[in-house]
Motif scaffolding. Structure first.
Motif, PDB file in Angstrom:
ATOM      1  N   THR A  36      -9.336  12.535  35.136  1.00  0.00           N
ATOM      2  CA  THR A  36      -8.191  12.477  36.034  1.00  0.00           C
ATOM      3  C   THR A  36      -7.179  11.529  35.400  1.00  0.00           C
ATOM      4  O   THR A  36      -7.510  10.383  35.091  1.00  0.00           O
ATOM      5  CB  THR A  36      -8.588  11.958  37.431  1.00  0.00           C
ATOM      6  OG1 THR A  36      -9.468  12.904  38.046  1.00  0.00           O
ATOM      7  CG2 THR A  36      -7.358  11.767  38.307  1.00  0.00           C
ATOM      8  N   THR A  38      -3.492   9.692  35.823  1.00  0.00           N
ATOM      9  CA  THR A  38      -2.603   9.362  36.927  1.00  0.00           C
ATOM     10  C   THR A  38      -1.756   8.149  36.567  1.00  0.00           C
ATOM     11  O   THR A  38      -1.771   7.679  35.416  1.00  0.00           O
ATOM     12  CB  THR A  38      -3.441   9.141  38.211  1.00  0.00           C
ATOM     13  OG1 THR A  38      -2.575   9.019  39.331  1.00  0.00           O
ATOM     14  CG2 THR A  38      -4.352   7.924  38.112  1.00  0.00           C
ATOM     15  N   GLY A  43       0.967   8.905  41.787  1.00  0.00           N
ATOM     16  CA  GLY A  43      -0.355   9.483  41.665  1.00  0.00           C
ATOM     17  C   GLY A  43      -0.835  10.257  42.867  1.00  0.00           C
ATOM     18  O   GLY A  43      -1.648  11.159  42.742  1.00  0.00           O
ATOM     19  N   SER A  44      -0.381   9.910  44.043  1.00  0.00           N
ATOM     20  CA  SER A  44      -0.668  10.654  45.276  1.00  0.00           C
ATOM     21  C   SER A  44       0.667  10.974  45.932  1.00  0.00           C
ATOM     22  O   SER A  44       1.702  10.378  45.597  1.00  0.00           O
ATOM     23  CB  SER A  44      -1.549   9.835  46.221  1.00  0.00           C
ATOM     24  OG  SER A  44      -0.870   8.660  46.649  1.00  0.00           O
ATOM     25  N   GLU A  48       3.912   8.645  45.407  1.00  0.00           N
ATOM     26  CA  GLU A  48       5.056   9.140  44.642  1.00  0.00           C
ATOM     27  C   GLU A  48       6.366   8.936  45.412  1.00  0.00           C
ATOM     28  O   GLU A  48       7.408   8.643  44.826  1.00  0.00           O
ATOM     29  CB  GLU A  48       4.873  10.616  44.290  1.00  0.00           C
ATOM     30  CG  GLU A  48       3.839  10.878  43.201  1.00  0.00           C
ATOM     31  CD  GLU A  48       4.268  10.387  41.828  1.00  0.00           C
ATOM     32  OE1 GLU A  48       5.494  10.265  41.594  1.00  0.00           O
ATOM     33  OE2 GLU A  48       3.388  10.127  40.990  1.00  0.00           O
ATOM     34  N   HIS A  78      -2.994   5.703  46.755  1.00  0.00           N
ATOM     35  CA  HIS A  78      -3.379   6.255  45.460  1.00  0.00           C
ATOM     36  C   HIS A  78      -4.886   6.127  45.243  1.00  0.00           C
ATOM     37  O   HIS A  78      -5.564   7.082  44.821  1.00  0.00           O
ATOM     38  CB  HIS A  78      -2.604   5.503  44.371  1.00  0.00           C
ATOM     39  CG  HIS A  78      -2.785   6.032  42.994  1.00  0.00           C
ATOM     40  ND1 HIS A  78      -2.537   5.254  41.885  1.00  0.00           N
ATOM     41  CD2 HIS A  78      -3.186   7.235  42.525  1.00  0.00           C
ATOM     42  CE1 HIS A  78      -2.767   5.962  40.799  1.00  0.00           C
ATOM     43  NE2 HIS A  78      -3.164   7.169  41.149  1.00  0.00           N
ATOM     44  N   VAL A  82      -6.871   9.598  45.462  1.00  0.00           N
ATOM     45  CA  VAL A  82      -7.033  10.148  44.115  1.00  0.00           C
ATOM     46  C   VAL A  82      -8.113   9.423  43.307  1.00  0.00           C
ATOM     47  O   VAL A  82      -9.067  10.051  42.826  1.00  0.00           O
ATOM     48  CB  VAL A  82      -5.682  10.097  43.349  1.00  0.00           C
ATOM     49  CG1 VAL A  82      -5.860  10.568  41.900  1.00  0.00           C
ATOM     50  CG2 VAL A  82      -4.643  10.947  44.060  1.00  0.00           C
ATOM     51  N   CYS A  95      -5.336   5.604  34.073  1.00  0.00           N
ATOM     52  CA  CYS A  95      -4.198   5.285  34.933  1.00  0.00           C
ATOM     53  C   CYS A  95      -3.153   4.480  34.170  1.00  0.00           C
ATOM     54  O   CYS A  95      -3.464   3.429  33.594  1.00  0.00           O
ATOM     55  CB  CYS A  95      -4.673   4.514  36.160  1.00  0.00           C
ATOM     56  SG  CYS A  95      -3.394   4.265  37.412  1.00  0.00           S
TER      57      CYS A  95
END
Length: 222
Positions: A36, A38, A43-44, A48, A78, A82, A95
């Motif tokens: 993943t 991000t 990120g979510s 965002e 986030h 996520v 990340c």
């Protein structure tokens, strides 16, 4: 199910974090890892939306404490939407920025450390990176790279600040690395982006491989 890993990429403007995340992600996928990728802030969906408010400078008139709270709210969403689910299903999470950037950028604005510490504890809710790669570059060179990358776009809320402030941030990142050597690895990003960028890529992969990576595909074939 095996718990995944959480790796964060930190550093000043123009240090090349985004490029190196893409390269590491490609190499790890070849080795058979679920990934993943991000970023913070963002990120979510909720994070965002907050990212736009922060980086546009719209929150700046409300002062550094409010800006710090907005970052923390975005981080909480986030993590829970996520990052934590990805780690629980066994992914390696890469990340672009996390709590260390918040410590450096917002903590350097003169906010009470006790306030910062309390907000951080609530926002991360027990989740900290397994490994943090801190990309170190002279701020003058980093800003030059950031300007070239940006082209005709407007500088964001943080890129537009003075060179002296960026130098203070560099020292703050290095201080975090000194305080937490078990988590942080400093990567020399001050190399020519064209001729020896691959050296940075190899330093990143070595730092990850030494701690966590096993060749899953090869182990399965054996």
């Amino acid at each position: 199910m095996t718990r995944g890993l959480f790796i964060t990429f930190e550093g000043g403007e123009g240090a090349g974090k985004s490029t190196q995340i893409k390269r590491l992600a490609t190499r790890l996928r070849v080795k058979g890892y679920g990934l993943t990728v991000t970023r913070e802030p963002g990120g979510s969906a909720g994070a965002e939306a907050v990212r736009h408010v922060i980086l546009s400078g719209a929150a700046e008139p409300f002062g550094p404490r409010m800006e710090a709270l907005l970052f923390a709210a975005a981080r909480s969403d986030h993590i829970e939407q996520v990052i934590r689910p990805a780690i629980e299903r066994g992914d390696i999470v890469l990340c672009d920025r996390f709590v260390d950037s918040w410590r450096v950028y917002q903590g350097g604005a003169g906010i009470d450390p006790a306030f910062m510490g309390a907000v951080e504890r609530v926002s991360v809710n027990g989740l900290m990176p397994d490994l943090t790669l801190i990309f170190d570059i002279d701020p003058a060179e980093g800003l030059h790279r950031a300007t070239a990358r940006r082209g005709n776009d407007v500088a964001d809320r943080f890129e537009k600040e003075t060179l002296a402030i960026h130098r203070q941030r560099r020292e703050a990142f290095l201080e975090i690395a000194r305080r937490e050597p078990e988590r942080c690895v400093v990567i020399d990003a001050a190399q020519d982006a064209v001729t020896v960028e691959n050296a940075v890529t190899e330093a990143v992969f070595t730092a990850v491989e030494e701690r966590f990576v096993t060749p899953r595909n090869e182990a399965q074939e054996a």
